[in-house]
Design an enzyme around this catalytic site. Structure first.
Site, PDB file in Angstrom:
ATOM      1  N   GLY A 246       0.826  -1.207   0.000  1.00 61.81           N
ATOM      2  CA  GLY A 246       0.000   0.000   0.000  1.00 61.81           C
ATOM      3  C   GLY A 246       0.859   1.255   0.000  1.00 61.81           C
ATOM      4  O   GLY A 246       1.897   1.316   0.657  1.00 61.81           O
TER       5      GLY A 246
ATOM      6  N   ARG B  60       0.875  -5.124  -5.230  1.00 62.82           N
ATOM      7  CA  ARG B  60       1.056  -6.344  -4.445  1.00 62.82           C
ATOM      8  C   ARG B  60       1.383  -7.458  -5.418  1.00 62.82           C
ATOM      9  O   ARG B  60       0.848  -7.508  -6.526  1.00 62.82           O
ATOM     10  CB  ARG B  60      -0.207  -6.643  -3.636  1.00 62.82           C
ATOM     11  CG  ARG B  60      -0.591  -5.461  -2.735  1.00 62.82           C
ATOM     12  CD  ARG B  60      -1.688  -5.820  -1.752  1.00 62.82           C
ATOM     13  NE  ARG B  60      -2.194  -4.626  -1.072  1.00 62.82           N
ATOM     14  CZ  ARG B  60      -1.626  -4.041  -0.028  1.00 62.82           C
ATOM     15  NH1 ARG B  60      -0.497  -4.540   0.447  1.00 62.82           N
ATOM     16  NH2 ARG B  60      -2.159  -2.981   0.533  1.00 62.82           N
TER      17      ARG B  60
ATOM     18  N   ASP C  52       5.029  -4.780   6.040  1.00 59.95           N
ATOM     19  CA  ASP C  52       5.390  -6.143   6.423  1.00 59.95           C
ATOM     20  C   ASP C  52       5.649  -7.052   5.217  1.00 59.95           C
ATOM     21  O   ASP C  52       6.662  -7.750   5.154  1.00 59.95           O
ATOM     22  CB  ASP C  52       4.266  -6.731   7.291  1.00 59.95           C
ATOM     23  CG  ASP C  52       4.568  -8.145   7.747  1.00 59.95           C
ATOM     24  OD1 ASP C  52       5.331  -8.299   8.716  1.00 59.95           O
ATOM     25  OD2 ASP C  52       4.038  -9.095   7.144  1.00 59.95           O
TER      26      ASP C  52
ATOM     27  N   THR D   9       4.310   2.873   5.697  1.00 64.74           N
ATOM     28  CA  THR D   9       2.930   2.428   5.843  1.00 64.74           C
ATOM     29  C   THR D   9       2.194   3.380   6.767  1.00 64.74           C
ATOM     30  O   THR D   9       2.754   3.812   7.784  1.00 64.74           O
ATOM     31  CB  THR D   9       2.840   0.992   6.400  1.00 64.74           C
ATOM     32  OG1 THR D   9       1.481   0.709   6.760  1.00 64.74           O
ATOM     33  CG2 THR D   9       3.712   0.803   7.624  1.00 64.74           C
TER      34      THR D   9
ATOM     35  N   ASP E  21      -0.155   2.627   8.683  1.00 68.69           N
ATOM     36  CA  ASP E  21      -0.666   1.919   9.861  1.00 68.69           C
ATOM     37  C   ASP E  21       0.244   2.017  11.079  1.00 68.69           C
ATOM     38  O   ASP E  21      -0.179   1.675  12.188  1.00 68.69           O
ATOM     39  CB  ASP E  21      -0.896   0.442   9.535  1.00 68.69           C
ATOM     40  CG  ASP E  21      -2.054   0.242   8.570  1.00 68.69           C
ATOM     41  OD1 ASP E  21      -3.030   1.012   8.661  1.00 68.69           O
ATOM     42  OD2 ASP E  21      -1.987  -0.665   7.726  1.00 68.69           O
TER      43      ASP E  21
ATOM     44  N   ASP F 152       2.631   0.116  11.997  1.00 65.20           N
ATOM     45  CA  ASP F 152       2.610  -1.205  12.649  1.00 65.20           C
ATOM     46  C   ASP F 152       3.857  -2.049  12.382  1.00 65.20           C
ATOM     47  O   ASP F 152       3.805  -3.278  12.459  1.00 65.20           O
ATOM     48  CB  ASP F 152       1.371  -1.983  12.199  1.00 65.20           C
ATOM     49  CG  ASP F 152       1.347  -2.241  10.697  1.00 65.20           C
ATOM     50  OD1 ASP F 152       2.162  -1.646   9.962  1.00 65.20           O
ATOM     51  OD2 ASP F 152       0.498  -3.048  10.255  1.00 65.20           O
TER      52      ASP F 152
ATOM     53  N   ARG G  24      -6.521  -2.522   9.849  1.00 66.33           N
ATOM     54  CA  ARG G  24      -7.055  -3.886   9.871  1.00 66.33           C
ATOM     55  C   ARG G  24      -6.534  -4.663  11.077  1.00 66.33           C
ATOM     56  O   ARG G  24      -7.268  -5.372  11.742  1.00 66.33           O
ATOM     57  CB  ARG G  24      -6.694  -4.609   8.568  1.00 66.33           C
ATOM     58  CG  ARG G  24      -7.358  -5.977   8.413  1.00 66.33           C
ATOM     59  CD  ARG G  24      -7.104  -6.574   7.044  1.00 66.33           C
ATOM     60  NE  ARG G  24      -5.694  -6.819   6.809  1.00 66.33           N
ATOM     61  CZ  ARG G  24      -4.947  -6.145   5.932  1.00 66.33           C
ATOM     62  NH1 ARG G  24      -5.484  -5.170   5.213  1.00 66.33           N
ATOM     63  NH2 ARG G  24      -3.661  -6.424   5.762  1.00 66.33           N
TER      64      ARG G  24
END
Length: 319
Positions: free
Chosen positions: A11, A72, A103, A125, A127, A129, A171
């Site tokens: 992403g 992706r 990731d 990213t 996120d 994360d 998510r």
């Protein structure tokens, strides 16, 4: 090392362009050629590779998205796909690779390193994360986008005396929801790291209504449930007049904030330094405002941990 490549994968996130710029200009400063790989690992497999010059990255530091495009690539998860990528790297004489992404991007970088091609991961990213770094490129921009939307929604929530449910990305990680909710004064924040008690939420909203509160903002990370699903449950529990806003991909776009531009520049430059020193299988990140690097395998084996003290604080401040 005289030739390196750079790609963005997974992403997109605002700040990827400043990171690409830093990689290219830092490398050229040290007399290292840089090749841009267009379309992530898909582009690597198909050979969409082009030499980048100083001018190639001019006027991109303020732009969202990624000039190298991204995708992706399930094929790259296979040994056959990885071998095709290696053949392209050999054909272009590329000796090391900077991979900007999350990731899944790191997993590809690890696979290439294990097969003899040094890679360095740069955390890109929204996120936030990626274990091993306190911040990822794009998180600050996405956070400010959400806060801006939340402030606007609060205006109409106040005018119409309604409860608004705002669904944000996340998510598996609740960073965007938690930080945006805390910064925006949301009454309730729902994150994947914690369950929720509808009875407790309903009681808190009723207490607010009893003391004269006319509206409420609830932030829901998509990993918990959809905003519409939660709103339906809330209506059944309280019968409050509820509206839902799903922010969606707006969170990934926009000009990167100053914080993300500086972060991307620092991390991109450090990635090049590691490759010049012959170090692969590493990832770069931030720790106490210092640039650090660590084993990329460790990053993939560790779990991102959200500061749950902020969850407690948000509840205390939203009484």
């Amino acid at each position: 090392m005289k030739k390196i490549g750079v790609l963005t994968s997974g992403g997109d996130s605002p700040g990827m362009n400043p990171a690409i710029r830093a990689v290219v200009r830092k490398a050229i400063y040290h007399n290292v050629e840089v090749y841009g790989i267009y379309g992530g690992y898909t582009g690597l497999i198909s050979g969409k590779i082009k030499k980048l010059e100083l001018g190639s990255v001019g006027d991109i530091i303020h732009r969202g998205g990624t000039m190298l495009q991204t995708a992706r690539c399930p094929e790259f998860k296979t040994p056959e796909g990885q071998q095709k990528g290696i053949e392209q790297l050999k054909a272009h004489g590329i000796e090391g690779l900077v991979v900007i992404g999350g990731d899944g991007s790191y997993r590809g970088a690890r696979a290439l390193t294990q097969q003899g091609y040094p890679c360095v991961g740069v955390p890109g990213t929204i996120d936030n994360d990626i274990p091993g770094t306190e911040l990822t490129i794009g998180f600050d921009t996405a956070l400010n986008t959400v806060i801006d939307a939340l402030d606007k929604i609060r205006d109409t929530a106040t005018s119409h005396e309604r409860t608004f449910v705002i669904e944000v990305m996340g998510r598996d990680a609740g960073d965007i929801a938690l930080y945006a909710g805390l910064a925006g004064g949301a009454e309730t924040i729902l994150i994947p790291e914690e369950g929720f008690d509808m009875a407790e939420i309903a009681e808190r909203l009723r207490k607010g209504q009893e003391r004269g509160k006319k509206h409420s903002i609830i932030i829901v990370a998509e990993g918990v449930c959809s905003g519409s699903e939660f709103a339906q449950q809330l209506k059944e529990a309280t019968n409050f007049d509820t509206r839902v806003s799903v922010l969606g991909h707006i969170q990934r776009g926009g000009s990167p904030t100053a914080a993300d531009r500086v972060l991307a520049s620092r991390l991109g430059a450090r990635a090049v330094e590691l490759l010049i020193d012959g170090k692969g299988g590493r990832a770069v990140g931030m720790e106490s405002n210092r640039v650090v690097d660590y084993d990329i395998v460790e990053a993939l084996e560790r779990k991102h941990v959200l500061d749950l003290d902020l969850v407690k604080l948000s509840k205390e401040l939203s009484i």
